[in-house]
Design an enzyme around this catalytic site. Structure first.
Site, short mmCIF file in Angstrom:
data_model
loop_
_atom_site.label_atom_id
_atom_site.label_comp_id
_atom_site.label_asym_id
_atom_site.label_seq_id
_atom_site.Cartn_x
_atom_site.Cartn_y
_atom_site.Cartn_z
N ASP A 178 0.89 -1.28 0.08
CA ASP A 178 -0.12 0.02 -0.07
C ASP A 178 0.91 1.12 -0.15
O ASP A 178 2.03 1.03 0.41
CB ASP A 178 -0.96 -0.05 1.34
CG ASP A 178 -1.78 1.21 1.27
OD1 ASP A 178 -2.45 1.60 0.39
OD2 ASP A 178 -1.96 1.69 2.39
N ASP A 180 0.20 5.30 1.05
CA ASP A 180 -0.19 6.15 1.97
C ASP A 180 -0.30 5.29 3.45
O ASP A 180 -1.17 4.35 3.62
CB ASP A 180 -1.37 7.20 2.00
CG ASP A 180 -1.27 7.68 0.72
OD1 ASP A 180 -0.16 8.33 0.28
OD2 ASP A 180 -2.24 7.86 -0.30
#
Length: 401
Positions: free
Chosen positions: A245, A247
């Site tokens: 992922d 952020d």
């Protein structure tokens, strides 16, 4: 700093392959279904961010020119130069001198050494006294290639010539991939020369040649047996993968981040990516970007930030194979980005599934690291392990690689 150019030597005759190279240059020999050996090599180079690929052709060079000159692979443009006569590996660089960038990666086009080329390139840029760095491979029998010796600091100190041995002699060999400063080419004589015998020993003697030992898949097609090995093995190879992922995992989550000046790496993120690169894992970033749907920033802004991230990684000897993002959301303020439940938006697995297909990935031991339960759910829906990151140095995570 990092190199954008890769120079590939594809001019050899391949005499040990006999009839196979009478009408076809060695790097263009077919491996399977119209795919040449050089195609496999170039795909690996492009995933590491080289955008200027220069092929130095010689023997039957017109075939190389016709197949590759002006071709675009990913973000890379390919240029082919054909030597007017056989000039050896050193003479080929002399011939192409005006086309060389101040620093560049180089490789033999008849060898596939699946390594993190960015790590080799990084070594040149962090040490101003180094003029070249070789990618080295430990093999069970170095007699066919010639052996390379390193000192404790990773400097190349000696080359032993290839020879006929009565029994196998294990050791380090030049894997056919190296990073060079253009100024090193100035040391070569005019006319025909060999970079292996006329340049590398000279740089080693002056303490200006480094070595990076890698354990990646290694295969050259210089012999009939190894050519057949390539035809058996290359079509079946699949790269293992680490999904990440963005952020909250790679960068500090500041809420709808899109400006470079607001970007801040999570501790250990770059090191984790390089660790995966070094062992040959693909690294794929999978990120929801609802800020696009909400009109807070554009897709162009997403690309700019990802390009910035990639350049930071290159400067640290690392890279991401690809970024996937989903701009769709059920609360979109821009109509074209409205979707009630887009298959790409996590917790749906669409982006992961696309990446597996696009890059022909092996999902055995695959893992997705995210900081939200939706990341874990997307991974599990795609049939891979999801790992929830809750903070701390990312590189200290216990992973199966």
């Amino acid at each position: 700093m990092f190199s954008k150019q890769l120079v590939v030597l594809v001019g050899g005759r391949g005499t040990r392959l006999g009839e196979a190279t009478k009408i076809t240059p060695k790097p263009l020999l077919e491996i399977n279904e119209g795919r040449a050996f050089l195609d496999y090599f170039l795909e690996n180079a492009v995933r590491q961010g080289f955008v200027d690929i220069l092929l130095l052709a010689g023997y039957l060079g017109e075939q190389v020119y016709e197949r590759y000159h002006g071709k675009i692979i990913g973000a890379a443009r390919i240029t082919v130069l054909i030597e007017p006569e056989a000039m050896g590996t050193g003479g080929a660089f002399r011939f192409a001198y005006d086309h060389l960038q101040p620093t560049f990666m180089a490789a033999n086009g008849d060898t596939l050494f699946d390594i993190n080329m960015r790590a080799v390139d990084h070594r040149v840029h962090v040490d101003a006294t180094t003029e070249g760095v070789l990618a080295l491979r430990h093999v069970a029998d170095s007699s066919r290639y010639g052996q390379v010796s390193l000192d404790a600091e990773g400097g190349v100190v000696r080359f032993a010539e290839k020879h006929v041995a009565t029994k196998p002699v294990a050791g380090l060999i030049n894997g056919g991939i190296y990073s060079l400063r253009k100024t090193a080419i100035d040391r070569l004589p005019e006319g025909a020369s060999s970079i292996e015998s006329d340049l590398f020993p000279l740089l080693a003697e002056e303490g200006k040649l480094g070595g990076v030992v890698s354990t990646g898949y290694f295969l050259d097609i210089g012999l009939p047996d190894t050519l057949q090995m390539a035809r058996r093995e290359l079509p079946e190879r699949r790269r293992k993968v680490l999904f990440l992922d963005r952020d909250g995992v790679l960068n500090i989550d500041k809420g709808y981040l899109y400006r470079i000046e607001d970007f801040e790496w999570v501790e250990g993120a770059i090191s984790l990516i390089r660790r995966a690169n070094d062992i040959g894992r693909a690294v794929i970033v999978i990120t929801n970007q609802a800020g696009v749907a909400r009109g807070l920033y554009t897709e162009a802004d997403v690309h700019v930030l990802h390009r910035y991230m990639q350049e930071c990684l290159y400067e640290n000897g690392a890279f991401v194979d690809a970024f996937y993002y989903c701009p769709y959301h059920k609360d979109a303020s821009i109509d074209r980005y409205w979707h009630a439940d887009h298959p790409d938006r996590k917790p749906n697995p669409g982006m992961i599934i696309k990446a597996i297909s696009d890059h022909d990935l092996d999902i055995d031991q695959a893992v997705m690291i995210g900081d939200q339960l939706t990341d874990v759910a997307a991974a599990e829906a795609a049939g891979i392990m999801g790992l929830l990151y809750t903070g701390g140095n990312l590189n200290t995570l216990k992973l199966d690689f």
